[in-house]
Design an enzyme around this catalytic site. Structure first.
Site, PDB file in Angstrom:
ATOM      1  N   ASP A   1       0.920  -1.127   0.000  1.00 58.21           N
ATOM      2  CA  ASP A   1       0.000   0.000   0.000  1.00 58.21           C
ATOM      3  C   ASP A   1       0.962   1.179   0.000  1.00 58.21           C
ATOM      4  O   ASP A   1       1.605   1.451   1.012  1.00 58.21           O
ATOM      5  CB  ASP A   1      -0.855  -0.003   1.277  1.00 58.21           C
ATOM      6  CG  ASP A   1      -1.865   1.125   1.260  1.00 58.21           C
ATOM      7  OD1 ASP A   1      -1.430   2.273   1.079  1.00 58.21           O
ATOM      8  OD2 ASP A   1      -3.068   0.874   1.435  1.00 58.21           O
ATOM      9  N   HIS A   2       1.107   1.842  -1.146  1.00 55.79           N
ATOM     10  CA  HIS A   2       2.247   2.763  -1.261  1.00 55.79           C
ATOM     11  C   HIS A   2       2.165   3.937  -0.273  1.00 55.79           C
ATOM     12  O   HIS A   2       3.173   4.564   0.007  1.00 55.79           O
ATOM     13  CB  HIS A   2       2.443   3.241  -2.703  1.00 55.79           C
ATOM     14  CG  HIS A   2       1.525   4.340  -3.134  1.00 55.79           C
ATOM     15  ND1 HIS A   2       0.255   4.106  -3.596  1.00 55.79           N
ATOM     16  CD2 HIS A   2       1.689   5.685  -3.172  1.00 55.79           C
ATOM     17  CE1 HIS A   2      -0.311   5.276  -3.894  1.00 55.79           C
ATOM     18  NE2 HIS A   2       0.533   6.244  -3.655  1.00 55.79           N
TER      19      HIS A   2
ATOM     20  N   HIS B   1      -5.811   2.867   1.259  1.00 57.87           N
ATOM     21  CA  HIS B   1      -4.943   3.958   1.741  1.00 57.87           C
ATOM     22  C   HIS B   1      -5.535   4.687   2.952  1.00 57.87           C
ATOM     23  O   HIS B   1      -4.835   4.963   3.930  1.00 57.87           O
ATOM     24  CB  HIS B   1      -4.714   4.998   0.635  1.00 57.87           C
ATOM     25  CG  HIS B   1      -4.145   4.432  -0.625  1.00 57.87           C
ATOM     26  ND1 HIS B   1      -3.190   3.452  -0.638  1.00 57.87           N
ATOM     27  CD2 HIS B   1      -4.389   4.724  -1.932  1.00 57.87           C
ATOM     28  CE1 HIS B   1      -2.868   3.167  -1.890  1.00 57.87           C
ATOM     29  NE2 HIS B   1      -3.588   3.921  -2.694  1.00 57.87           N
TER      30      HIS B   1
END
Ligand code: BG6
Length: 486
Positions: free
Chosen positions: A179-180, A242
């Site tokens: 999950d950047h 996110h």
């Protein structure tokens, strides 16, 4: 760090070019990758090794945060890249890949550690994982790891099916779900911020915090992703992953020096303590919106349903806001407000902590003339920490004036999210990756929203492009207000 082979599915894709190659290069320059190393890129098209290396070079020139100049170091880096044709559905291609991996392992005297990075659509995850297993690629004397990107499923059921199937080949500790947002330096800083500042630690409880606001607003619209986005919407694209990850990171409470396991268990605790949404009053806690035409930074833009390849009747949300409650002693009675949307006024990912003013009555101050203390954590595009305090304005008869005390990181040479994450995955540190239970609990919380949308029980509010979303998202806060730059 041990040596390893990096097997990249989707090597000619957008993510590889924009993020993965520049990240590998910058890690290489920073000597955070053990050398020699081997990258085997995979794709459907036949490409020569030279052409593949030229593509990698091109991606570095276009997207690397560091300038690229020809040097022995750069040439050495590019030599690590080789290419194999692979059709994900053809078992014989995996056999050839195994030979290729082994040949490089022997040639470069690498340990048998293999990182499989699936930079491909989620519809291929299961097939690739099962072929890694049956071809023998996954039977190594060293470690094997799998990196996958969101979306992990499209609802609770499909996420479980996907996880069951991946776990026949990879154990939970071998799966690194990117999950950047968790790779962003300021997100990685949140925990430290809390435990290393006694001032914040002392106030970090419902007695002193009035509410917490998490916003990720974007100015871009659907871009060229109509096919994907018009099925996902803001709920699946941003909120389930996110936004809920940011919630976990800001709400978990840890002692100093916590281990990755402790951090992930505290994150799970946040999700387990979330008050579930009830069908009857769900619409009072969740607001969906869709952008209409408007103006962003002086430029006219079309509405969502006028975008190319979007059906004029699309009911997909491009904005979502929600009010959440964490039912534990630390956070009870503190609302968490979350919102995210496209085509909003500014690009900003930000967490705002609003503090209570328990002495209002004591000092006989009028609440409406005094701003609360705020801690503003800017996660991106620029990173900053701001503490808003009140002072006396000597020029205006001593009236109270809110003043921001701001720290802005001046470090332009900051590692990118993907660098942090790939580095951690190569070291086997899973702290900033989404654990399966976090993913499952997030879907569990979101599922009633999906059901309500399918049943037509959650209205879609239009909002003009270039604003902060529909009015309903302002009303969601009752007597509170969103703290934003307007
Ligand atoms: C991605 C979403 O995961 O995150 C995109 O799919 C979104 O729709 C992007 O634009 C936002 O990321 P960032 O790092 O630019 O805030």
């Amino acid at each position: 760090m041990e040596s390893s082979t990096f097997v990249l599915f989707g090597a000619t894709g957008d993510l590889a070019k924009r993020k993965i190659y520049p990240a590998l290069y910058n890690l290489y320059v920073d000597q955070k990758i053990s050398t020699p190393f081997s990258v085997i890129g995979l794709g459907r098209r036949e490409i020569s090794k030279d052409a593949f290396q030229a593509q990698v070079l091109n991606s570095l020139q276009t997207f690397s945060r560091r300038p690229i100049a020809d040097s022995a170091e750069l040439q050495e880096f590019l030599q690590a890249f080789e290419y194999s044709v692979l059709d994900v559905g053809r078992p014989e291609d995996y056999k050839k890949l195994l030979q290729h991996v082994r040949q490089r392992e022997q040639q470069l005297h690498l340990q048998e550690n293999r990182m499989f990075y699936l930079s491909v659509g989620p519809e291929y995850f299961e097939e690739i994982a099962s072929n890694i297993n049956s071809s023998g690629l996954g039977s190594t004397k060293g470690w094997k790891r799998l990196i996958i990107e969101k979306p992990f499923g499209t609802d609770l059921k499909s996420a479980r099916v996907l996880n069951d199937s991946l776990s026949t080949t990879f154990k939970e500790e071998e799966i690194f779900r990117i999950d950047h947002f968790l790779g962003k330096p300021m997100v990685q800083n949140l925990e430290v911020l809390k435990y290393s500042n006694p001032v914040l630690r002392a106030l970090w409880k419902n007695r002193y915090i009035a509410n917490v606001q998490i916003t990720a607003s974007e100015t871009v619209g659907v871009e060229e992703r109509a096919g994907y986005y018009d099925k996902a919407g803001a709920l699946r694209d941003m909120f389930q992953n996110h936004m809920l990850q940011l919630l976990m990171m800001i709400a978990m409470q840890l002692p100093k020096g916590s281990t990755p396991e402790e951090i992930r268990s505290k994150k799970r605790h946040v999700m387990e303590s979330l008050r579930p949404l009830m069908k009857e009053d769900l619409a009072q806690h969740v607001v969906r919106g869709q952008y209409t035409a408007g103006e962003i930074q002086g430029k006219s833009v079309v509405g969502y349903t006028e975008e190319p390849n979007i059906a004029p009747t699309s009911q997909i949300e491009t904005f979502i806001a929600a009010r959440l409650w964490i039912e534990d002693p630390l956070w009870s009675e503190v609302p968490f407000y979350i919102r995210t949307g496209k085509r909003m006024k500014e690009k900003s990912t930000r967490i705002v902590i609003e503090f209570k003013e328990p002495f209002n009555d004591y000092h006989n101050l009028n609440r409406s003339t005094q701003d609360p203390n705020l801690l503003i954590i800017d996660i991106g595009p620029d990173e900053a920490l701001t503490l808003q305090l009140n002072t006396k304005d000597p020029l205006r008869h001593g009236e109270l004036e809110p003043v921001p005390i701001k720290y802005q990181s001046g470090n332009a040479d900051m590692p990118e999210a993907y660098e942090n994450l790939i580095y951690d995955a190569l070291r086997g540190d899973a702290t900033f990756f989404a654990h399966w239970r976090e993913v499952e609990l997030s879907w569990q919380w979101v599922q009633p929203i999906i059901d309500a949308i399918e049943e037509g029980n959650l209205p879609l509010h239009p909002y003009s492009s270039g604003t902060y979303g529909p009015d309903a998202a302002m009303e969601l806060l009752g007597n509170d207000r969103w703290w934003q730059d307007d």
